[in-house]
Design an enzyme around this catalytic site. Sequence first.
Site, mmCIF file in Angstrom:
data_model
loop_
_atom_site.group_PDB
_atom_site.id
_atom_site.type_symbol
_atom_site.label_atom_id
_atom_site.label_comp_id
_atom_site.label_asym_id
_atom_site.label_seq_id
_atom_site.Cartn_x
_atom_site.Cartn_y
_atom_site.Cartn_z
ATOM 1 N N GLU A 9 50.832 34.214 -90.017
ATOM 2 C CA GLU A 9 49.907 34.016 -91.132
ATOM 3 C C GLU A 9 50.174 34.908 -92.323
ATOM 4 O O GLU A 9 49.541 34.763 -93.361
ATOM 5 C CB GLU A 9 48.446 34.148 -90.671
ATOM 6 N N ASP A 82 47.488 35.668 -85.174
ATOM 7 C CA ASP A 82 46.789 36.680 -84.357
ATOM 8 C C ASP A 82 46.000 36.045 -83.217
ATOM 9 O O ASP A 82 45.631 34.873 -83.280
ATOM 10 C CB ASP A 82 45.843 37.503 -85.237
ATOM 11 N N ASP A 84 42.922 36.787 -82.189
ATOM 12 C CA ASP A 84 41.466 36.662 -82.307
ATOM 13 C C ASP A 84 41.092 35.232 -82.703
ATOM 14 O O ASP A 84 41.947 34.379 -82.897
ATOM 15 C CB ASP A 84 40.907 37.696 -83.300
ATOM 16 N N GLU A 86 39.926 33.900 -85.400
ATOM 17 C CA GLU A 86 40.432 33.462 -86.700
ATOM 18 C C GLU A 86 41.894 33.040 -86.575
ATOM 19 O O GLU A 86 42.306 32.006 -87.110
ATOM 20 C CB GLU A 86 40.286 34.602 -87.709
ATOM 21 N N TYR A 288 47.253 45.722 -83.105
ATOM 22 C CA TYR A 288 46.336 44.885 -83.891
ATOM 23 C C TYR A 288 45.053 45.637 -84.220
ATOM 24 O O TYR A 288 44.475 46.289 -83.351
ATOM 25 C CB TYR A 288 46.024 43.608 -83.113
ATOM 26 N N ARG A 290 42.028 44.562 -85.471
ATOM 27 C CA ARG A 290 40.674 43.973 -85.339
ATOM 28 C C ARG A 290 40.357 43.858 -83.859
ATOM 29 O O ARG A 290 40.748 42.899 -83.197
ATOM 30 C CB ARG A 290 40.600 42.616 -86.031
ATOM 31 N N HIS A 333 41.173 42.975 -76.224
ATOM 32 C CA HIS A 333 42.400 43.480 -76.834
ATOM 33 C C HIS A 333 42.593 44.926 -76.400
ATOM 34 O O HIS A 333 41.787 45.486 -75.667
ATOM 35 C CB HIS A 333 42.299 43.443 -78.358
#
Length: 782
Positions: A9, A82, A84, A86, A288, A290, A333
């Site tokens: 992304e 990613d 997550d 999103e 990562y 988040r 995570h």
Amino acid sequence: MQKNLVIVESPAKAKTIEKFLGKDFKVLSSYGHIRDLKKKDFSIDIEHNYTPIYEIPSDKKKLVDTLKDEAKKSETVWLASDEDREGEAIAWHLSEVLKLKPEHTKRIVFHEITQSAILNAIENPRAIDINRVDAQQARRVLDRIVGFELSPVLWKKVKPALSAGRVQSVAVRLIVEREKEIKNFISEASYRIIATFLIPSENGNPIELKAELNKRLKTKEEALNFLEACQQANFTIEDISVRPAKKSPAPPFTTSTLQQEAARKLGYSVAQTMMIAQRLYESGFITYMRTDSVNLSSLAINTSKEEIISSLGEKYLKIRHYQTKSKGAQEAHEAIRPTYMSQKEIDAPSQERRLYELIWKRTIASQMSDAELEKTTAVINISSRNEKFVATGEVLKFDGFLKVYLESQDDENEGENNEKMLPPLSLKQELKYNDIEATERFTQRPPRYTEASLVHKLEELGIGRPSTYAPTISTIQQREYVEKGDREGTERKYNTLLLKNGNIKDCIKTEITGAEKAKLIPTDIGIVVNDFLVQYFPDIMDYNFTANVEQTFDHIAEGKLPWSNAIDQFYKLFHPVVKDALEMKMEHKVGERILGTDPKSGKPVSVKIGRFGPLIQIGTPDDEEKPQFASLLKGQSMSTITLEEALKLFDLPRTLGDYENKLVSVGIGRFGPYIRHDGKYVSLPKTLEPLSVTLDEAIELIKAKREQESQRLIKSFPEDSELEVLNGRYGPYIAYKKKNYKIPKGTEPKELSFDACMQIIKESDEKIPLEKKRTGRKKASK
């Protein structure tokens, strides 16, 4: 046909991954989402199961065409966004828009951008997790419903162009309620008693021992009585206790704790921290960023162990496994940590280096030994009173993790509990006082939120998730419901009583109290909107409701609940309340407050929210004459302004006198206070007040503005009044017909002729369309 296309992304992430994959892999970026709900339309089909209506934004169409072409040429497409929700949704949108065939599409995820992590992900692909996609869609749809249905209510009842949001409105509520607590807070005084005793040391020099009375005395009379009783009293050591104590390190960083600690230690805003952390992650320096997990992988623990033993020794090592305790923590995570624990420093810009160092220290400290302390407490008896003096001290016996890192705190205490090592003491030892001081102290009002402490509160209440904290805090500031600002302290008098040499001295001293920096303060509009929403939409503004919605999203992500069912339950309760609110008739505008009566006209004076913000109104719309209006000055508040202060605002614009045979006046407009002279305007600086500025001060401002403008103009041309050579913030430039043009290097601005300027303008205008075409091609090929 190329073998593999990898889609991530972000272009920075693509660049880093490309280093690790061979010539059989091509890596491209989707630049975030390639489609979304339409910006200005509701874009949710209520009648058909709340189906979202997506569109590809115009600026993404070329990119989508490029990705489609590249996908058709490839044997396998790897979706590497990613992990997550999103990121999962980005992968799903790519799959749908590019019409990828499942048999030729693989989804891969990783927590760090390292060669081993990327290759491991390629060896272990999976399918797109549609439950996570549904959870993201549910959040997007619910937030769109709340925003699109609530905002028109605010336009009609409060002020045009306002907006509401599910999480943002609750964050504003926290800040407004804290402001009301502060406003209603009544400070209570008490007396803190500190005695200083002189203890003879081994070499005969006296050592000071400070001890505090074990209770605070409520009144000056009580404090005075106490000091009088101490004048002839005997003081002896009644008890000495020595006990070991330990301090343990904080767990590794989650998104929330990183945002808080970067604010305390580095002064970064929440949005700034996330932007810097994103760059560190995409460059392969950290995992990562988040996450709400404090878990560390076995690899991270083992490499931390090696680093601690090699640089500090075995005694500094203590392996720890942390458990995530935050309310509603989602996907497991890893915590935020460096990708390589052996890399203490990185070659990067200053901000990135500092944040990386913070993450490295926090991670390494989490695997280190406890700090070992020895706490000593001495209780001192007063022969004439029942109260006791207590002296405490601590000695650091082994620094442990403190050698590397200590977590900062948000509490705003007065720093009165700094414990030092006590001198040698013995039981029944008699002490002689040097002085005993009773100081008037006041209970402290609750502190306003900083960005960091607001994140902590949101996390504590289970509101929002790691990805939402930064955008939430940015949004409420952009919407001008909240502003980040400083508050100057106010002077306060306090009393001290000092017993020394048998005499008591009574003094009045002054101090500055209430000074604050970078605190979140609600604006008048923020307070009015919050009060309206709390009154008419209590469920939306309820902290538990907002936290329960997050749990509903979690259930959807786990496949336990169809997302459209959850939205349906909410909509059927929410929509009728919105309908009723729109139809509701109100006697006064929301937030309007009657201040009193204008003595000149006899008309009511009120304060309310106008089209351009808070204002004072004399009269009503029903009067024959139109009402008079005046804007509030900066620093004035709708909730506290008085009738007298409001009426003074109608003295503006105020005539100051003449300068160069032209009238000089001061007024206040949409953009703040100003001086007007000869048809020109000069902004009034914050140091001057429009109601008290003098003619001399105004003339100085007019002269300064002229001086500034004279230095700005390098050259003008009689051939065309619209053409000028000007001095700008970044150096000289040509201004022509409201457009600016760069002056070529090596050209002397003062020497430019009319023809030379027109030639530069012509060449520049011809060059721009070509550059636009080139950048279009570059974007399409990325």
